[in-house]
Design a protein around this motif. Structure first.
Motif, mmCIF file in Angstrom:
data_model
loop_
_atom_site.group_PDB
_atom_site.id
_atom_site.type_symbol
_atom_site.label_atom_id
_atom_site.label_comp_id
_atom_site.label_asym_id
_atom_site.label_seq_id
_atom_site.Cartn_x
_atom_site.Cartn_y
_atom_site.Cartn_z
ATOM 1 N N UNK A 1 63.441 -84.361 -54.589
ATOM 2 C CA UNK A 1 64.527 -85.156 -54.015
ATOM 3 C C UNK A 1 63.875 -86.102 -53.015
ATOM 4 N N UNK A 2 63.710 -87.353 -53.412
ATOM 5 C CA UNK A 2 62.912 -88.301 -52.640
ATOM 6 C C UNK A 2 63.790 -89.362 -51.996
ATOM 7 N N UNK A 3 64.950 -88.953 -51.542
ATOM 8 C CA UNK A 3 65.852 -89.813 -50.797
ATOM 9 C C UNK A 3 66.595 -88.933 -49.804
ATOM 10 N N UNK A 4 67.227 -89.550 -48.816
ATOM 11 C CA UNK A 4 67.936 -88.789 -47.791
ATOM 12 C C UNK A 4 69.252 -88.239 -48.338
ATOM 13 N N UNK A 5 69.496 -86.962 -48.049
ATOM 14 C CA UNK A 5 70.750 -86.314 -48.413
ATOM 15 C C UNK A 5 71.393 -85.735 -47.161
ATOM 16 N N UNK A 6 72.686 -85.440 -47.247
ATOM 17 C CA UNK A 6 73.379 -84.802 -46.133
ATOM 18 C C UNK A 6 73.173 -83.298 -46.140
ATOM 19 N N UNK A 7 72.971 -82.710 -47.324
ATOM 20 C CA UNK A 7 72.779 -81.265 -47.443
ATOM 21 C C UNK A 7 72.166 -80.965 -48.800
ATOM 22 N N UNK A 8 71.290 -79.963 -48.849
ATOM 23 C CA UNK A 8 70.655 -79.570 -50.107
ATOM 24 C C UNK A 8 70.703 -78.050 -50.214
ATOM 25 N N UNK A 9 70.988 -77.553 -51.407
ATOM 26 C CA UNK A 9 70.981 -76.112 -51.676
ATOM 27 C C UNK A 9 70.124 -75.860 -52.904
ATOM 28 N N UNK A 10 69.159 -74.942 -52.782
ATOM 29 C CA UNK A 10 68.234 -74.615 -53.871
ATOM 30 C C UNK A 10 68.333 -73.117 -54.130
ATOM 31 N N UNK A 11 68.623 -72.729 -55.363
ATOM 32 C CA UNK A 11 68.811 -71.327 -55.724
ATOM 33 C C UNK A 11 67.965 -70.950 -56.935
ATOM 34 N N UNK A 12 67.473 -69.710 -56.934
ATOM 35 C CA UNK A 12 66.924 -69.063 -58.131
ATOM 36 C C UNK A 12 65.753 -69.827 -58.759
ATOM 37 N N UNK B 1 57.886 -95.322 -49.604
ATOM 38 C CA UNK B 1 59.292 -95.312 -49.243
ATOM 39 C C UNK B 1 59.708 -94.182 -48.326
ATOM 40 N N UNK B 2 58.763 -93.308 -47.951
ATOM 41 C CA UNK B 2 59.115 -92.183 -47.085
ATOM 42 C C UNK B 2 59.439 -92.617 -45.659
ATOM 43 N N UNK B 3 58.679 -93.557 -45.108
ATOM 44 C CA UNK B 3 58.779 -93.880 -43.685
ATOM 45 C C UNK B 3 60.210 -94.194 -43.227
ATOM 46 N N UNK B 4 60.957 -95.056 -43.903
ATOM 47 C CA UNK B 4 62.327 -95.340 -43.427
ATOM 48 C C UNK B 4 63.274 -94.149 -43.555
ATOM 49 N N UNK B 5 62.946 -93.169 -44.390
ATOM 50 C CA UNK B 5 63.823 -92.010 -44.556
ATOM 51 C C UNK B 5 63.875 -91.147 -43.304
ATOM 52 N N UNK B 6 62.770 -91.139 -42.516
ATOM 53 C CA UNK B 6 62.786 -90.383 -41.261
ATOM 54 C C UNK B 6 63.871 -90.936 -40.333
ATOM 55 N N UNK B 7 63.946 -92.255 -40.242
ATOM 56 C CA UNK B 7 64.954 -92.893 -39.396
ATOM 57 C C UNK B 7 66.362 -92.640 -39.942
ATOM 58 N N UNK C 1 65.451 -88.462 -37.627
ATOM 59 C CA UNK C 1 64.274 -87.821 -37.052
ATOM 60 C C UNK C 1 63.506 -88.729 -36.105
ATOM 61 N N UNK C 2 63.497 -90.026 -36.375
ATOM 62 C CA UNK C 2 62.624 -90.929 -35.630
ATOM 63 C C UNK C 2 61.351 -91.180 -36.400
ATOM 64 N N UNK C 3 60.649 -92.286 -36.107
ATOM 65 C CA UNK C 3 59.509 -92.715 -36.923
ATOM 66 C C UNK C 3 58.279 -91.831 -36.803
ATOM 67 N N UNK C 4 58.136 -91.044 -35.735
ATOM 68 C CA UNK C 4 56.917 -90.252 -35.536
ATOM 69 C C UNK C 4 57.126 -88.778 -35.852
ATOM 70 N N UNK C 5 58.177 -88.449 -36.595
ATOM 71 C CA UNK C 5 58.549 -87.045 -36.780
ATOM 72 C C UNK C 5 57.430 -86.213 -37.393
ATOM 73 N N UNK C 6 56.824 -86.707 -38.471
ATOM 74 C CA UNK C 6 55.817 -85.905 -39.157
ATOM 75 C C UNK C 6 54.559 -85.741 -38.320
ATOM 76 N N UNK C 7 54.238 -86.744 -37.508
ATOM 77 C CA UNK C 7 53.012 -86.684 -36.711
ATOM 78 C C UNK C 7 53.161 -85.772 -35.507
ATOM 79 N N UNK C 8 54.273 -85.891 -34.796
ATOM 80 C CA UNK C 8 54.428 -85.119 -33.569
ATOM 81 C C UNK C 8 54.924 -83.705 -33.845
#
Length: 209
Positions: free
Chosen positions: A2-13, A84-90, A94-101
């Protein structure tokens, strides 16, 4: 994937799966999964009855990774990058430095702790420094292929209980890579990765985004 922003994700089994969930603005639920490798970023991550799996994650607050009746888990920090990941943090808040900090990856709340030892362990720094660059070839609305190329992360790997700030040059307690003061992060190739470490997923791998 899932390579886009979602409001909620559920993964089962899921069994013997690699799962990548891009920054999610709400919670992610993982239930009844075994022998999986999960890369997930969310406001809260809840696991129930997940066993023998690796969780590489990013959360915005302390103990937002929550375990319930889950065992033999290996916990590490978020470690994937793709175009395309960088704008998904915003977008996910999360903010632009989420993965680094990302100072909270080592802080886990276990609702059902074991009486004979922990249900989870932190990945050693030697593994935690390894990330993956994804190359995505979409096909249709939810198909396509993904290749994974192993890379060295350019951010410091933190020991349990440590936090990082933009002024912390050595988040691993000394000798680590310098964290960029603008909060940016990147993946840098390394010649130490063994040949043949690029693994291409089969067509129809379920690429969304």
């Amino acid at each position: 994937y899932i390579l886009d922003t979602c409001a909620q994700v559920q993964v089962d089994d899921c069994v013997d799966c690699t799962i990548v969930i891009a920054p999610c603005s709400g919670p992610v639920y993982l239930r009844d999964c075994t022998r999986c490798v999960v890369h997930v970023a969310a406001r809260q991550i809840r696991l129930r009855d997940v066993t023998d799996s690796t969780i590489r994650h990013c959360v915005p607050q302390c103990e937002a990774l929550i375990l319930e009746t889950s065992t033999a888990l290996r916990i590490g920090r978020w470690a994937v990058d793709f175009e395309g990941l960088e704008p998904l943090w915003e977008t996910a808040g999360f903010g632009p430095a989420a993965a680094a900090t990302n100072p909270h990856w080592a802080q886990v709340y276990d609702f059902s702790p074991s009486e004979i030892g922990r249900n989870w362990e932190l990945l050693p720094n030697s593994e935690n420094k390894l990330g993956e660059q994804l190359t995505v070839t979409p096909a249709g609305l939810c198909g396509g292929s993904v290749t994974h190329e192993q890379q060295l992360l350019a951010w410091p790997c933190l020991e349990e209980g440590r936090t990082a700030s933009l002024d912390d040059e050595h988040g691993d307690g000394g000798g680590g890579e310098k964290l960029n003061r603008d909060g940016s992060w990147r993946l840098q190739p390394t010649s130490t990765v063994a040949a043949g470490s690029v693994v291409e997923k089969e067509e129809g791998a379920g690429v969304a985004g």
